[in-house]
Design an enzyme around this catalytic site. Structure first.
Site, PDB file in Angstrom:
ATOM      1  N   GLU A   1       0.761  -1.377   0.007  1.00  0.00           N
ATOM      2  CA  GLU A   1      -0.163  -0.032   0.081  1.00  0.00           C
ATOM      3  C   GLU A   1       0.857   1.424   0.027  1.00  0.00           C
ATOM      4  O   GLU A   1       0.673   2.289   0.670  1.00  0.00           O
ATOM      5  CB  GLU A   1      -0.936   0.000   1.095  1.00  0.00           C
ATOM      6  CG  GLU A   1      -1.942  -1.160   1.225  1.00  0.00           C
ATOM      7  CD  GLU A   1      -2.683  -1.539   2.344  1.00  0.00           C
ATOM      8  OE1 GLU A   1      -2.838  -0.431   3.199  1.00  0.00           O
ATOM      9  OE2 GLU A   1      -3.278  -2.424   2.675  1.00  0.00           O
TER      10      GLU A   1
ATOM     11  N   GLU B   1      -6.284 -10.935  -1.027  1.00  0.00           N
ATOM     12  CA  GLU B   1      -6.887 -10.563   0.522  1.00  0.00           C
ATOM     13  C   GLU B   1      -8.387 -10.443   0.189  1.00  0.00           C
ATOM     14  O   GLU B   1      -9.308  -9.666   0.944  1.00  0.00           O
ATOM     15  CB  GLU B   1      -6.498  -9.406   1.075  1.00  0.00           C
ATOM     16  CG  GLU B   1      -4.940  -9.309   1.168  1.00  0.00           C
ATOM     17  CD  GLU B   1      -4.510  -8.164   2.069  1.00  0.00           C
ATOM     18  OE1 GLU B   1      -5.381  -7.344   2.650  1.00  0.00           O
ATOM     19  OE2 GLU B   1      -3.283  -7.842   2.042  1.00  0.00           O
TER      20      GLU B   1
ATOM     21  N   ASP C   1     -12.442 -10.364  -0.036  1.00  0.00           N
ATOM     22  CA  ASP C   1     -13.542 -10.236   0.899  1.00  0.00           C
ATOM     23  C   ASP C   1     -14.403  -9.568   0.425  1.00  0.00           C
ATOM     24  O   ASP C   1     -14.234  -8.521  -0.558  1.00  0.00           O
ATOM     25  CB  ASP C   1     -13.289 -10.226   2.463  1.00  0.00           C
ATOM     26  CG  ASP C   1     -12.527  -8.731   2.714  1.00  0.00           C
ATOM     27  OD1 ASP C   1     -11.869  -8.867   3.945  1.00  0.00           O
ATOM     28  OD2 ASP C   1     -12.507  -7.844   1.920  1.00  0.00           O
TER      29      ASP C   1
ATOM     30  N   ASN D   1       1.786  -5.151  -3.030  1.00  0.00           N
ATOM     31  CA  ASN D   1       0.597  -5.350  -2.722  1.00  0.00           C
ATOM     32  C   ASN D   1      -0.350  -4.266  -2.440  1.00  0.00           C
ATOM     33  O   ASN D   1       0.173  -3.287  -1.697  1.00  0.00           O
ATOM     34  CB  ASN D   1       0.694  -6.332  -1.236  1.00  0.00           C
ATOM     35  CG  ASN D   1      -0.491  -7.047  -1.020  1.00  0.00           C
ATOM     36  OD1 ASN D   1      -1.278  -7.760  -2.049  1.00  0.00           O
ATOM     37  ND2 ASN D   1      -1.134  -6.811   0.093  1.00  0.00           N
TER      38      ASN D   1
ATOM     39  N   HIS E   1     -10.543  -6.392  -1.607  1.00  0.00           N
ATOM     40  CA  HIS E   1     -11.451  -6.044  -0.643  1.00  0.00           C
ATOM     41  C   HIS E   1     -12.443  -5.134  -1.148  1.00  0.00           C
ATOM     42  O   HIS E   1     -12.371  -4.014  -1.602  1.00  0.00           O
ATOM     43  CB  HIS E   1     -10.850  -5.128   0.522  1.00  0.00           C
ATOM     44  CG  HIS E   1      -9.669  -5.838   1.563  1.00  0.00           C
ATOM     45  ND1 HIS E   1     -10.039  -6.979   2.079  1.00  0.00           N
ATOM     46  CD2 HIS E   1      -8.415  -5.654   1.657  1.00  0.00           C
ATOM     47  CE1 HIS E   1      -8.872  -7.167   2.999  1.00  0.00           C
ATOM     48  NE2 HIS E   1      -8.058  -6.622   2.502  1.00  0.00           N
TER      49      HIS E   1
HETATM   50  O1  G3I Z   1      -2.948  -9.256  19.210  1.00  0.00           O
HETATM   51  C1  G3I Z   1      -2.764  -8.191  19.581  1.00  0.00           C
HETATM   52  C2  G3I Z   1      -3.348  -8.099  20.928  1.00  0.00           C
HETATM   53  O2  G3I Z   1      -2.453  -8.803  21.581  1.00  0.00           O
HETATM   54  C3  G3I Z   1      -3.704  -6.796  21.514  1.00  0.00           C
HETATM   55  O3  G3I Z   1      -3.927  -7.193  22.965  1.00  0.00           O
HETATM   56  C4  G3I Z   1      -4.403  -6.063  20.674  1.00  0.00           C
HETATM   57  C5  G3I Z   1      -4.504  -4.508  21.358  1.00  0.00           C
HETATM   58  O4  G3I Z   1      -5.062  -3.783  20.359  1.00  0.00           O
HETATM   59  O5  G3I Z   1      -4.089  -6.049  19.395  1.00  0.00           O
HETATM   60  C6  G3I Z   1      -4.040  -7.202  18.784  1.00  0.00           C
HETATM   61  O6  G3I Z   1      -3.312  -7.203  17.582  1.00  0.00           O
HETATM   62  C7  G3I Z   1      -4.412  -6.700  16.715  1.00  0.00           C
HETATM   63  C8  G3I Z   1      -4.351  -7.684  15.218  1.00  0.00           C
HETATM   64  O7  G3I Z   1      -5.045  -7.142  14.165  1.00  0.00           O
HETATM   65  C9  G3I Z   1      -4.671  -9.118  15.744  1.00  0.00           C
HETATM   66  O8  G3I Z   1      -5.937  -9.200  15.863  1.00  0.00           O
HETATM   67  C10 G3I Z   1      -4.121  -5.093  16.284  1.00  0.00           C
HETATM   68  O9  G3I Z   1      -4.458  -4.334  17.243  1.00  0.00           O
HETATM   69  C11 G3I Z   1      -5.002  -4.830  14.852  1.00  0.00           C
HETATM   70  O10 G3I Z   1      -4.672  -3.459  14.455  1.00  0.00           O
HETATM   71  C12 G3I Z   1      -4.541  -5.875  13.787  1.00  0.00           C
HETATM   72  O11 G3I Z   1      -5.491  -5.398  12.705  1.00  0.00           O
HETATM   73  C13 G3I Z   1      -5.002  -6.141  11.368  1.00  0.00           C
HETATM   74  C14 G3I Z   1      -4.871  -4.978  10.457  1.00  0.00           C
HETATM   75  O12 G3I Z   1      -4.396  -5.401   9.029  1.00  0.00           O
HETATM   76  C15 G3I Z   1      -3.433  -4.205  10.944  1.00  0.00           C
HETATM   77  O13 G3I Z   1      -2.427  -5.048  10.956  1.00  0.00           O
HETATM   78  C16 G3I Z   1      -6.090  -6.915  10.808  1.00  0.00           C
HETATM   79  O14 G3I Z   1      -6.346  -7.896  11.627  1.00  0.00           O
HETATM   80  C17 G3I Z   1      -5.863  -7.422   9.575  1.00  0.00           C
HETATM   81  O15 G3I Z   1      -7.021  -8.210   8.997  1.00  0.00           O
HETATM   82  C18 G3I Z   1      -5.503  -6.216   8.653  1.00  0.00           C
HETATM   83  O16 G3I Z   1      -5.309  -6.610   7.326  1.00  0.00           O
HETATM   84  C19 G3I Z   1      -4.725  -5.870   6.436  1.00  0.00           C
HETATM   85  C20 G3I Z   1      -3.681  -6.345   5.588  1.00  0.00           C
HETATM   86  O17 G3I Z   1      -2.547  -6.543   6.343  1.00  0.00           O
HETATM   87  C21 G3I Z   1      -3.293  -5.139   4.515  1.00  0.00           C
HETATM   88  N1  G3I Z   1      -4.277  -4.815   3.783  1.00  0.00           N
HETATM   89  C22 G3I Z   1      -5.504  -4.452   4.185  1.00  0.00           C
HETATM   90  C23 G3I Z   1      -5.941  -5.384   5.406  1.00  0.00           C
HETATM   91  C24 G3I Z   1      -7.224  -4.849   6.045  1.00  0.00           C
HETATM   92  O18 G3I Z   1      -6.865  -3.812   6.928  1.00  0.00           O
END
Ligand code: G3I
Length: 352
Positions: free
Chosen positions: A160, A268, A270, A202, A238
């Site tokens: 991105e 990715e 959905d 990506n 998406h």
């Molecule tokens: O696992 C930690 C947990 O230990 C902690 O207590 C908590 C506190 O906020 O955070 C948890 O981590 C979260 C993680 O997902 C796991 O659930 C992060 O906060 C949260 O920001 C993270 O979100 C992910 C996001 O990317 C940012 O990395 C989403 O699940 C994930 O679906 C999303 O995926 C992205 C792709 O990488 C790139 N393309 C877009 C896509 C959607 O945004």
């Protein structure tokens, strides 16, 4: 003698029935198994996985092993989780996903080395010179790809980097401190560590012909022309039922990237339904058509070898959290039951 002969004939008949049933059963399993059908069509079908869920949810694991030949760590392999403090790497969660994939003969997509999200505080709060941040970038890529060399064959190196409107590069810490050269550097650092790995750019919103995909096309064309080691473009996909991607424009975008010698992968996918209209059944039917059509575009494209969703089932999708409202964007529901979208993918994969 007759009794023995009769017994022998009966035994042969019984064996024939057993093998017949077993063969039918295996054929049925293959016929209702995305992973096997996709393989027959020459593509991999994958999805994003969460280590926490992998540990605790048997139905999630069963779906993942049965229907997907490729996994993408949804969060565990990003910069922040892997290097929470400078020079301290924590591969434990990501290694768990890689080990699971290896046990089940699944490929792993490395996601993602350079992004503007999920960065650790020590990096975003630091006051870095250009050379210091280049060193941080190089060390992260070399350490992570070195750790997984030989286990991960394809990486989302840069994620991105193009602004949503396509008019510029996204204004990130990497662009601010290093300049636009960070993209080229990332790919060159990655190739130096693992020359065998296929290296991807990506992004989302650049699936069909348009301003953003034109900007992505120009970016990768420039990189290729300067012999920067880049192999493909990940189309995140998406999307939603309200404004589904235009098939012809997606196919044309895939084709022009093929003419550049670039592979494409759906990385990715959905399909949100909360922005659509009609009954739930009408929305799920519309959703199934989007999945069917995008799989068909991938199957028809010469350069599309991978098709990945962004989650195993609706229960663990990121989208409801992100949208702050319910949604059901994937092909298996909250209870891991198949949805019309799953049936649609089966059908399109079965067609010759
Ligand atoms: O696992 C930690 C947990 O230990 C902690 O207590 C908590 C506190 O906020 O955070 C948890 O981590 C979260 C993680 O997902 C796991 O659930 C992060 O906060 C949260 O920001 C993270 O979100 C992910 C996001 O990317 C940012 O990395 C989403 O699940 C994930 O679906 C999303 O995926 C992205 C792709 O990488 C790139 N393309 C877009 C896509 C959607 O945004």
């Amino acid at each position: 003698m007759n009794k023995i002969r009769r017994f022998g004939v009966l035994m042969l008949l019984a064996l024939a029935v057993i093998f017949g049933v077993a063969f039918y059963g295996s054929t049925q399993l293959a016929n209702n198994n995305l992973r096997a059908l996709a393989k027959q069509r020459g593509i991999s079908i994958g999805t994003a996985v969460q280590m926490q869920v992998l540990r605790n949810d048997q139905s999630y694991r069963d779906l993942l092993v049965r229907h997907f030949s490729k996994v993408t760590p949804e969060y565990e392999m990003k910069f922040g989780p892997l290097q929470p403090e400078r020079d301290r790497f924590d591969f434990s969660a990501a290694d768990g996903i890689v080990a699971f994939a290896k046990e089940h003969d699944q490929e792993v997509r490395g996601h993602t080395l350079v992004w503007h999200e999920s960065l650790p505080n020590w990096l975003t709060e630091g006051k870095w010179t250009r050379d210091e941040l280049i060193t941080i970038l190089q060390q992260h890529i070399k350490t992570v790809m070195g750790h997984y060399r030989g286990q991960i064959g394809v990486w989302d190196v840069v994620n991105e980097a193009v602004a949503e409107d396509g008019n510029s590069l996204r204004d990130t810490v990497w662009l601010q401190k290093i300049g636009k050269e960070y993209i080229e550097m990332a790919f060159r650092f990655a190739h130096e560590v693992d020359p065998q790995a296929r290296l991807f750019y990506n992004d989302y919103g650049g699936e069909e012909l348009g301003k953003k995909s034109n900007a992505i096309y120009a970016l990768v064309k420039d990189l290729r022309q300067r012999n920067v080691p880049i192999d493909g473009v990940g189309m995140q996909m998406h999307v939603g039922i309200k404004n589904p991607p235009n098939l012809e424009k997606v196919a044309a975008n895939f084709k022009r990237l093929n003419q550049l010698g670039m592979e494409v992968q759906v990385t990715e996918m959905d399909v949100k339904i909360s922005d659509g209209s009609g009954t739930i059944m009408q929305r799920l039917t519309a959703q199934s058509e989007v999945y069917r059509n995008m799989m068909q575009v991938c199957l028809s494209a010469q350069n599309c070898q991978g098709f990945s969703l962004w989650g195993v089932n609706d229960r663990y999708s990121w989208l409801p959290r992100f949208l702050k409202k319910p949604d059901a964007p994937l092909i298996f529901d909250e209870l891991s039951r198949p949805k019309p979208a799953y049936e649609a993918l089966l059908e399109v994969l079965k067609k010759s």
